[in-house]
Motif scaffolding. Structure first.
Motif, PDB file in Angstrom:
ATOM      1  N   LEU A   1      -4.323 -12.656   1.722  1.00  0.00           N
ATOM      2  CA  LEU A   1      -4.768 -11.298   2.001  1.00  0.00           C
ATOM      3  C   LEU A   1      -3.855 -10.339   1.261  1.00  0.00           C
ATOM      4  CD1 LEU A   1      -6.735  -9.743   3.969  1.00  0.00           C
ATOM      5  CD2 LEU A   1      -4.838  -9.654   5.559  1.00  0.00           C
ATOM      6  N   GLU A   2      -4.449  -9.333   0.664  1.00  0.00           N
ATOM      7  CA  GLU A   2      -3.610  -8.315   0.039  1.00  0.00           C
ATOM      8  C   GLU A   2      -3.984  -6.956   0.611  1.00  0.00           C
ATOM      9  OE1 GLU A   2      -2.627  -8.226  -4.328  1.00  0.00           O
ATOM     10  OE2 GLU A   2      -3.528  -6.249  -4.129  1.00  0.00           O
ATOM     11  N   VAL A   3      -2.982  -6.247   1.106  1.00  0.00           N
ATOM     12  CA  VAL A   3      -3.188  -4.907   1.659  1.00  0.00           C
ATOM     13  C   VAL A   3      -2.440  -3.932   0.765  1.00  0.00           C
ATOM     14  CG1 VAL A   3      -2.788  -3.401   3.630  1.00  0.00           C
ATOM     15  CG2 VAL A   3      -3.372  -5.798   4.011  1.00  0.00           C
ATOM     16  N   ARG A   4      -3.148  -2.912   0.336  1.00  0.00           N
ATOM     17  CA  ARG A   4      -2.558  -1.963  -0.598  1.00  0.00           C
ATOM     18  C   ARG A   4      -2.800  -0.545  -0.071  1.00  0.00           C
ATOM     19  NH1 ARG A   4      -1.224  -2.480  -6.234  1.00  0.00           N
ATOM     20  NH2 ARG A   4      -1.478  -4.729  -6.306  1.00  0.00           N
ATOM     21  N   ILE A   5      -1.739   0.208   0.112  1.00  0.00           N
ATOM     22  CA  ILE A   5      -1.849   1.595   0.569  1.00  0.00           C
ATOM     23  C   ILE A   5      -1.266   2.460  -0.532  1.00  0.00           C
ATOM     24  CG2 ILE A   5      -1.235   3.251   2.382  1.00  0.00           C
ATOM     25  CD1 ILE A   5      -2.555   0.927   3.679  1.00  0.00           C
ATOM     26  N   SER A   6      -2.081   3.309  -1.144  1.00  0.00           N
ATOM     27  CA  SER A   6      -1.579   4.145  -2.237  1.00  0.00           C
ATOM     28  C   SER A   6      -1.794   5.613  -1.921  1.00  0.00           C
ATOM     29  CB  SER A   6      -2.301   3.819  -3.546  1.00  0.00           C
ATOM     30  OG  SER A   6      -2.293   2.444  -3.774  1.00  0.00           O
ATOM     31  N   GLU A   7      -0.674   6.319  -1.824  1.00  0.00           N
ATOM     32  CA  GLU A   7      -0.745   7.766  -1.663  1.00  0.00           C
ATOM     33  C   GLU A   7      -0.448   8.369  -3.018  1.00  0.00           C
ATOM     34  OE1 GLU A   7       1.695   9.592   1.454  1.00  0.00           O
ATOM     35  OE2 GLU A   7       1.594   7.648   2.454  1.00  0.00           O
ATOM     36  N   ASP A   8      -1.342   9.187  -3.511  1.00  0.00           N
ATOM     37  CA  ASP A   8      -1.104   9.846  -4.791  1.00  0.00           C
ATOM     38  C   ASP A   8      -1.242  11.352  -4.579  1.00  0.00           C
ATOM     39  OD1 ASP A   8      -1.053  10.889  -7.325  1.00  0.00           O
ATOM     40  OD2 ASP A   8      -2.187   9.227  -8.211  1.00  0.00           O
ATOM     41  N   ARG A   9      -0.104  12.026  -4.581  1.00  0.00           N
ATOM     42  CA  ARG A   9      -0.137  13.467  -4.305  1.00  0.00           C
ATOM     43  C   ARG A   9      -0.622  14.250  -5.510  1.00  0.00           C
ATOM     44  NH1 ARG A   9       5.414  13.661  -0.908  1.00  0.00           N
ATOM     45  NH2 ARG A   9       6.024  12.329  -2.615  1.00  0.00           N
ATOM     46  N   GLY A  10      -0.518  13.632  -6.687  1.00  0.00           N
ATOM     47  CA  GLY A  10      -1.013  14.291  -7.895  1.00  0.00           C
ATOM     48  C   GLY A  10      -2.520  14.500  -7.848  1.00  0.00           C
ATOM     49  N   THR A  11      -3.237  13.460  -7.491  1.00  0.00           N
ATOM     50  CA  THR A  11      -4.700  13.553  -7.416  1.00  0.00           C
ATOM     51  C   THR A  11      -5.170  13.801  -5.981  1.00  0.00           C
ATOM     52  OG1 THR A  11      -4.856  11.176  -7.126  1.00  0.00           O
ATOM     53  CG2 THR A  11      -5.016  11.992  -9.377  1.00  0.00           C
ATOM     54  N   ASP A  12      -4.213  13.957  -5.059  1.00  0.00           N
ATOM     55  CA  ASP A  12      -4.505  14.209  -3.652  1.00  0.00           C
ATOM     56  C   ASP A  12      -5.431  13.147  -3.050  1.00  0.00           C
ATOM     57  OD1 ASP A  12      -4.249  15.541  -1.267  1.00  0.00           O
ATOM     58  OD2 ASP A  12      -5.901  16.926  -1.661  1.00  0.00           O
ATOM     59  N   THR A  13      -5.099  11.882  -3.289  1.00  0.00           N
ATOM     60  CA  THR A  13      -5.915  10.819  -2.700  1.00  0.00           C
ATOM     61  C   THR A  13      -5.048   9.817  -1.959  1.00  0.00           C
ATOM     62  OG1 THR A  13      -5.801   9.614  -4.787  1.00  0.00           O
ATOM     63  CG2 THR A  13      -7.836  10.829  -4.364  1.00  0.00           C
ATOM     64  N   LEU A  14      -5.645   9.247  -0.947  1.00  0.00           N
ATOM     65  CA  LEU A  14      -5.038   8.120  -0.235  1.00  0.00           C
ATOM     66  C   LEU A  14      -6.051   6.983  -0.342  1.00  0.00           C
ATOM     67  CD1 LEU A  14      -2.967   6.864   1.813  1.00  0.00           C
ATOM     68  CD2 LEU A  14      -4.434   7.738   3.605  1.00  0.00           C
ATOM     69  N   THR A  15      -5.613   5.872  -0.892  1.00  0.00           N
ATOM     70  CA  THR A  15      -6.521   4.740  -1.067  1.00  0.00           C
ATOM     71  C   THR A  15      -5.996   3.537  -0.297  1.00  0.00           C
ATOM     72  OG1 THR A  15      -6.828   5.559  -3.298  1.00  0.00           O
ATOM     73  CG2 THR A  15      -7.843   3.450  -2.788  1.00  0.00           C
ATOM     74  N   ILE A  16      -6.888   2.933   0.476  1.00  0.00           N
ATOM     75  CA  ILE A  16      -6.550   1.713   1.204  1.00  0.00           C
ATOM     76  C   ILE A  16      -7.409   0.598   0.627  1.00  0.00           C
ATOM     77  CG2 ILE A  16      -6.623   0.553   3.446  1.00  0.00           C
ATOM     78  CD1 ILE A  16      -6.268   3.285   4.754  1.00  0.00           C
ATOM     79  N   THR A  17      -6.762  -0.452   0.156  1.00  0.00           N
ATOM     80  CA  THR A  17      -7.512  -1.573  -0.411  1.00  0.00           C
ATOM     81  C   THR A  17      -7.118  -2.850   0.310  1.00  0.00           C
ATOM     82  OG1 THR A  17      -7.208  -0.449  -2.515  1.00  0.00           O
ATOM     83  CG2 THR A  17      -8.226  -2.616  -2.588  1.00  0.00           C
ATOM     84  N   VAL A  18      -8.107  -3.573   0.804  1.00  0.00           N
ATOM     85  CA  VAL A  18      -7.843  -4.857   1.456  1.00  0.00           C
ATOM     86  C   VAL A  18      -8.660  -5.924   0.733  1.00  0.00           C
ATOM     87  CG1 VAL A  18      -8.003  -6.181   3.598  1.00  0.00           C
ATOM     88  CG2 VAL A  18      -7.370  -3.775   3.687  1.00  0.00           C
ATOM     89  N   THR A  19      -7.964  -6.890   0.163  1.00  0.00           N
ATOM     90  CA  THR A  19      -8.617  -7.953  -0.609  1.00  0.00           C
ATOM     91  C   THR A  19      -8.349  -9.292   0.060  1.00  0.00           C
ATOM     92  OG1 THR A  19      -8.149  -6.680  -2.590  1.00  0.00           O
ATOM     93  CG2 THR A  19      -8.817  -8.959  -2.916  1.00  0.00           C
ATOM     94  N   ASP A  20      -9.397 -10.073   0.257  1.00  0.00           N
ATOM     95  CA  ASP A  20      -9.190 -11.401   0.830  1.00  0.00           C
ATOM     96  C   ASP A  20      -9.859 -12.460  -0.035  1.00  0.00           C
ATOM     97  OD1 ASP A  20     -11.889 -12.223   1.695  1.00  0.00           O
ATOM     98  OD2 ASP A  20     -11.755 -10.554   3.101  1.00  0.00           O
ATOM     99  N   ASN A  21      -9.543 -13.703   0.253  1.00  0.00           N
ATOM    100  CA  ASN A  21     -10.161 -14.811  -0.471  1.00  0.00           C
ATOM    101  C   ASN A  21     -11.060 -15.619   0.477  1.00  0.00           C
ATOM    102  OD1 ASN A  21      -8.286 -16.080   1.087  1.00  0.00           O
ATOM    103  ND2 ASN A  21      -7.526 -17.439  -0.512  1.00  0.00           N
ATOM    104  N   GLY A  22     -11.687 -14.926   1.387  1.00  0.00           N
ATOM    105  CA  GLY A  22     -12.575 -15.569   2.369  1.00  0.00           C
ATOM    106  C   GLY A  22     -13.900 -15.977   1.735  1.00  0.00           C
ATOM    107  N   ARG A  23     -14.888 -16.200   2.588  1.00  0.00           N
ATOM    108  CA  ARG A  23     -16.122 -16.776   2.048  1.00  0.00           C
ATOM    109  C   ARG A  23     -16.996 -15.760   1.318  1.00  0.00           C
ATOM    110  NH1 ARG A  23     -17.492 -16.313   7.626  1.00  0.00           N
ATOM    111  NH2 ARG A  23     -16.267 -18.155   8.084  1.00  0.00           N
ATOM    112  N   GLY A  24     -16.675 -14.474   1.467  1.00  0.00           N
ATOM    113  CA  GLY A  24     -17.420 -13.462   0.725  1.00  0.00           C
ATOM    114  C   GLY A  24     -18.793 -13.189   1.316  1.00  0.00           C
ATOM    115  N   MET A  25     -19.497 -12.245   0.697  1.00  0.00           N
ATOM    116  CA  MET A  25     -20.832 -11.877   1.184  1.00  0.00           C
ATOM    117  C   MET A  25     -21.804 -11.875   0.018  1.00  0.00           C
ATOM    118  SD  MET A  25     -20.067  -8.615   3.649  1.00  0.00           S
ATOM    119  CE  MET A  25     -18.679  -7.920   2.782  1.00  0.00           C
ATOM    120  N   SER A  26     -23.065 -12.058   0.321  1.00  0.00           N
ATOM    121  CA  SER A  26     -24.086 -11.937  -0.710  1.00  0.00           C
ATOM    122  C   SER A  26     -24.221 -10.461  -1.078  1.00  0.00           C
ATOM    123  CB  SER A  26     -25.417 -12.458  -0.177  1.00  0.00           C
ATOM    124  OG  SER A  26     -25.838 -11.645   0.895  1.00  0.00           O
ATOM    125  N   ALA A  27     -24.821 -10.185  -2.232  1.00  0.00           N
ATOM    126  CA  ALA A  27     -24.967  -8.810  -2.697  1.00  0.00           C
ATOM    127  C   ALA A  27     -25.747  -7.965  -1.688  1.00  0.00           C
ATOM    128  CB  ALA A  27     -25.661  -8.800  -4.058  1.00  0.00           C
TER     129      ALA A  27
END
Lengths: 125, 188
Positions: free
Chosen positions: B23-49
């Protein structure tokens, strides 16, 4: 005991016995961590359980999480499984209750009946 | 959810239920572009489109006990209320990436909250899960990798360590401000 093979057999038997004992000694606490549980405060409950276990140096107790069991209104829910005593489900657990459940049930073996929803003889696997 | 870190815990539980081992958890605060991004990536079974496309719909769920699943819809609602949104990338067998974007300074953005507590709980409850946690504020990056099981005391030590980051950030538009707003509302 005369041969190396005999010694090996003895070692195998002893380690199996030991593994069995360790397995049956293992108490397990499972915290409901579905969306409903988390919104109701399951993380703080889990942290206080970890804190209490850490303070008491109980590293043998395993702590796990599970999803929504369908009783969202009763969250946070925790299950305490003590070998030989089966599974007990506690509802509406908060930090104080979690600490008392550790002290009374996990350490001393007395089920906190006031908060127990269900007491099952056989642990669910 | 009162804190964004609770959404992260929810996403982590979803990943574990999907059979993830990493599992990868990524929290990025960027005050320059005024964004907060939360990204969670896993290697689980995934989903169909098809499933991924409607994952943020409350009436989409894979469970059989009831017909609604509110985890992702809550996150999507929180993000959309702050001028952002949620994207779901997934393919069967390859895992899932959930990305939630918020306007950092938006008045309705919930504070990030006890992210360190969330990480400690994920670690303590899932022995054997490989977890990568990356938190960044502008150019400042904290990357932590965890592998294997932790005792309760070890998990709490991780929490202590993560909670102290970043130590001093003068003039931040971070959680201090969000907490301040909350406190002011309480006083009224």
């Amino acid at each position: 005991m005369k041969t190396l093979a005999e010694l090996k057999a003895l070692k195998e038997r002893a380690s199996k016995d030991l593994a069995l004992r360790e397995q049956t000694d293992a108490q397990r606490i499972v915290v409901g961590m579905g969306t409903c549980g988390i919104a109701a405060g399951a993380r703080e409950v889990m942290l206080s359980i970890l804190d209490e276990l850490g303070k008491r140096n109980m590293s043998k107790v395993t702590v796990g999480q599970t999803g929504c069991v369908g009783l969202c209104a009763q969250e946070p829910i925790i299950d305490v499984m003590v070998p030989g005593q089966g599974r007990v489900t506690y509802t509406k657990v908060d930090e104080q209750r979690a600490r008392r459940i550790i002290a009374e049930h996990v350490v001393n073996g007395h089920v906190c009946l006031d908060w127990a929803l269900n007491v099952k003889d056989e642990p669910r696997t | 959810m009162r804190e964004l870190s609770l959404h992260v815990l929810d996403l982590a539980q979803n990943a574990v239920e999907a059979g993830a081992t990493a599992l990868e958890v990524r929290i990025s605060e960027d005050r320059g572009t005024d964004t907060l991004t939360i990204t969670v990536t896993d290697n689980g079974r995934g989903m169909s489109a098809e499933l991924a496309a409607c994952a943020t719909d409350a009436f989409t769920t894979t469970r059989t006990t009831r017909r609604v699943g509110l985890g992702l819809p809550f996150l999507a609602a929180a993000a959309e209320a702050c001028g952002g949104g949620v994207t779901v990338e997934s393919s069967p067998g390859a895992g899932t990436t959930i990305r939630a974007k918020f306007q950092l300074s938006h008045i309705d953005r919930a504070p990030l909250g006890d992210m360190a507590g969330t990480i400690a709980v994920i670690l303590a409850a899932n022995p054997g899960l490989r977890l990568t946690y990356v938190q960044s504020r502008d150019a400042l990056v904290l990357r932590s990798e965890f592998d294997g099981c932790l005792t309760p005391a070890e998990a709490l030590a991780v929490r202590e360590r993560l909670a102290g980051w970043p130590a001093e950030q003068p003039g931040g538009v971070g959680d201090e401000d969000a907490c301040g707003t909350e406190g002011a509302q309480g006083a009224c």
